[in-house]
Scaffold this motif. Structure first.
Motif, PDB file in Angstrom:
ATOM      1  N   THR A   9       0.832  -1.236   0.059  1.00 32.20           N
ATOM      2  CA  THR A   9      -0.087   0.081  -0.125  1.00 32.20           C
ATOM      3  C   THR A   9       0.849   1.255   0.071  1.00 32.20           C
ATOM      4  N   VAL A  10       0.698   1.913  -1.004  1.00 38.50           N
ATOM      5  CA  VAL A  10       1.448   3.131  -1.111  1.00 38.50           C
ATOM      6  C   VAL A  10       0.676   4.514  -1.076  1.00 38.50           C
ATOM      7  N   GLN A  11       1.198   5.115  -0.167  1.00 40.21           N
ATOM      8  CA  GLN A  11       0.326   6.261   0.232  1.00 40.21           C
ATOM      9  C   GLN A  11       1.176   7.822   0.511  1.00 40.21           C
ATOM     10  N   LEU A  12       0.701   8.923   0.177  1.00 36.50           N
ATOM     11  CA  LEU A  12       1.571  10.145   0.263  1.00 36.50           C
ATOM     12  C   LEU A  12       1.657  10.222   1.594  1.00 36.50           C
ATOM     13  N   LYS A  13       3.035  10.906   1.919  1.00 33.90           N
ATOM     14  CA  LYS A  13       3.230  11.013   3.341  1.00 33.90           C
ATOM     15  C   LYS A  13       2.523  12.314   3.653  1.00 33.90           C
ATOM     16  N   GLU A  14       2.357  12.338   5.078  1.00 37.14           N
ATOM     17  CA  GLU A  14       1.261  13.446   5.700  1.00 37.14           C
ATOM     18  C   GLU A  14       2.033  14.666   5.428  1.00 37.14           C
ATOM     19  N   GLY A  15       1.177  15.708   4.891  1.00 35.70           N
ATOM     20  CA  GLY A  15       1.829  16.841   4.543  1.00 35.70           C
ATOM     21  C   GLY A  15       2.047  17.013   3.214  1.00 35.70           C
ATOM     22  N   VAL A  16       1.926  16.094   2.148  1.00 33.26           N
ATOM     23  CA  VAL A  16       2.149  16.242   0.796  1.00 33.26           C
ATOM     24  C   VAL A  16       0.693  16.457   0.132  1.00 33.26           C
ATOM     25  N   LEU A  17       0.552  17.514  -0.630  1.00 35.50           N
ATOM     26  CA  LEU A  17      -0.575  17.701  -1.129  1.00 35.50           C
ATOM     27  C   LEU A  17      -1.116  16.651  -2.042  1.00 35.50           C
ATOM     28  N   ASP A  18      -2.359  16.401  -2.082  1.00 39.88           N
ATOM     29  CA  ASP A  18      -2.994  15.309  -2.700  1.00 39.88           C
ATOM     30  C   ASP A  18      -4.202  15.810  -3.445  1.00 39.88           C
ATOM     31  N   PRO A  19      -3.935  16.771  -4.733  1.00 37.41           N
ATOM     32  CA  PRO A  19      -5.096  17.297  -5.450  1.00 37.41           C
ATOM     33  C   PRO A  19      -6.115  16.223  -5.905  1.00 37.41           C
ATOM     34  N   GLU A  20      -5.642  14.925  -6.322  1.00 37.67           N
ATOM     35  CA  GLU A  20      -6.703  13.963  -6.601  1.00 37.67           C
ATOM     36  C   GLU A  20      -7.757  13.748  -5.608  1.00 37.67           C
ATOM     37  N   ALA A  21      -7.179  13.350  -4.561  1.00 38.62           N
ATOM     38  CA  ALA A  21      -7.927  13.221  -3.293  1.00 38.62           C
ATOM     39  C   ALA A  21      -8.699  14.046  -2.851  1.00 38.62           C
ATOM     40  N   GLU A  22      -8.510  15.408  -3.081  1.00 35.26           N
ATOM     41  CA  GLU A  22      -9.201  16.908  -2.798  1.00 35.26           C
ATOM     42  C   GLU A  22     -10.457  16.617  -3.598  1.00 35.26           C
ATOM     43  N   THR A  23     -10.030  16.492  -4.986  1.00 33.11           N
ATOM     44  CA  THR A  23     -11.063  16.473  -5.968  1.00 33.11           C
ATOM     45  C   THR A  23     -12.259  15.424  -5.727  1.00 33.11           C
ATOM     46  N   ARG A  25     -12.885  14.269  -2.839  1.00 33.11           N
ATOM     47  CA  ARG A  25     -13.903  14.594  -1.689  1.00 33.11           C
ATOM     48  C   ARG A  25     -14.959  15.524  -2.021  1.00 33.11           C
ATOM     49  N   GLU A  26     -14.434  16.672  -2.811  1.00 31.80           N
ATOM     50  CA  GLU A  26     -15.143  17.689  -3.363  1.00 31.80           C
ATOM     51  C   GLU A  26     -16.580  17.187  -4.169  1.00 31.80           C
ATOM     52  N   ALA A  27     -16.269  16.148  -5.119  1.00 28.43           N
ATOM     53  CA  ALA A  27     -17.130  15.416  -5.938  1.00 28.43           C
ATOM     54  C   ALA A  27     -17.954  14.708  -5.159  1.00 28.43           C
ATOM     55  N   LEU A  28     -17.684  14.161  -4.124  1.00 23.69           N
ATOM     56  CA  LEU A  28     -18.466  13.296  -3.060  1.00 23.69           C
ATOM     57  C   LEU A  28     -19.483  14.489  -2.443  1.00 23.69           C
ATOM     58  N   GLU A  29     -18.851  15.597  -2.075  1.00 18.68           N
ATOM     59  CA  GLU A  29     -19.886  16.684  -1.303  1.00 18.68           C
ATOM     60  C   GLU A  29     -20.718  17.209  -2.180  1.00 18.68           C
ATOM     61  N   ARG A  30     -20.339  17.428  -3.476  1.00 15.74           N
ATOM     62  CA  ARG A  30     -21.489  17.673  -4.421  1.00 15.74           C
ATOM     63  C   ARG A  30     -22.469  16.929  -4.660  1.00 15.74           C
ATOM     64  N   LEU A  31     -22.164  15.680  -4.587  1.00 15.30           N
ATOM     65  CA  LEU A  31     -23.193  14.539  -4.722  1.00 15.30           C
ATOM     66  C   LEU A  31     -23.881  14.642  -3.336  1.00 15.30           C
ATOM     67  N   GLY A  32     -23.731  15.217  -2.327  1.00 12.65           N
ATOM     68  CA  GLY A  32     -24.743  15.354  -1.147  1.00 12.65           C
ATOM     69  C   GLY A  32     -24.069  14.588  -0.031  1.00 12.65           C
ATOM     70  N   PHE A  33     -22.918  13.958  -0.182  1.00  9.07           N
ATOM     71  CA  PHE A  33     -22.379  12.982   0.997  1.00  9.07           C
ATOM     72  C   PHE A  33     -21.579  13.981   2.088  1.00  9.07           C
ATOM     73  N   GLU A  34     -21.838  13.602   3.193  1.00  5.66           N
ATOM     74  CA  GLU A  34     -21.014  14.245   4.336  1.00  5.66           C
ATOM     75  C   GLU A  34     -19.758  13.395   4.718  1.00  5.66           C
ATOM     76  N   LEU A  35     -18.596  14.016   4.733  1.00  4.41           N
ATOM     77  CA  LEU A  35     -17.562  13.173   5.127  1.00  4.41           C
ATOM     78  C   LEU A  35     -16.487  14.367   5.702  1.00  4.41           C
ATOM     79  N   ASP A  36     -15.371  13.809   6.424  1.00  2.00           N
ATOM     80  CA  ASP A  36     -14.805  14.720   7.272  1.00  2.00           C
ATOM     81  C   ASP A  36     -13.275  14.702   6.186  1.00  2.00           C
ATOM     82  N   ALA A  37     -12.952  13.575   5.747  1.00  2.00           N
ATOM     83  CA  ALA A  37     -11.578  13.708   4.925  1.00  2.00           C
ATOM     84  C   ALA A  37     -11.423  12.395   4.155  1.00  2.00           C
TER      85      ALA A  37
END
Lengths: 82, 82
Positions: A9-23, A25-37
């Motif tokens: 399992t390969v994951q970005l280190k903490e503090g490294v920006l992840d624009p794909e994950a951010e996108t 998350r925003e798409a899920l929120e636009r669909l009406g889902f609530e999530l923290d991270a």
């Protein structure tokens, strides 16, 4: 020799920006889902022959260091099953 | 409400070609590694608030169905931890 399956399992280190994950998350929120991270990771399942599980783990850790992960920005975890 | 972390693993269904995994396998072999097979998957870790773990799982399964996975070509698994 036995057959093992290693999961990397390969994951970005903490503090490294992840624009794909951010996108995502925003798409899920636009669909009406609530999530923290949301964090994204790549997972590789590798089947290989080795003399024992320690040898399988060593080889797969070397694969992670040399190709699957970029140690500058990624953390990785290896799990081995027979 | 409690905080849960759900892990969604999204993998191509068996029989669906995965050129990215094939390329990764070939690159590992060119580096001299021996392996029998390599499968790639995407993993998402989602933190969310929910009344119980069943509610968290239901919401995350809907996220998978609607956005994270394409049910035509992907299988997915959801695991929930508090």
């Amino acid at each position: 020799m036995s057959t093992y399956t290693a999961t990397v399992t390969v994951q970005l280190k903490e503090g490294v920006l992840d624009p794909e994950a951010e996108t995502t998350r925003e798409a899920l929120e636009r669909l009406g889902f609530e999530l923290d991270a949301l964090r994204a990771a790549d997972r590789f399942e590798i089947d290989l022959e080795a003399t024992d599980s320690e040898a399988a783990r060593d080889r797969v850790e070397e694969m992670a260091e040399r190709l699957l992960a970029n140690p500058t920005i990624h953390d990785y975890e290896v799990a081995v099953e027979q």
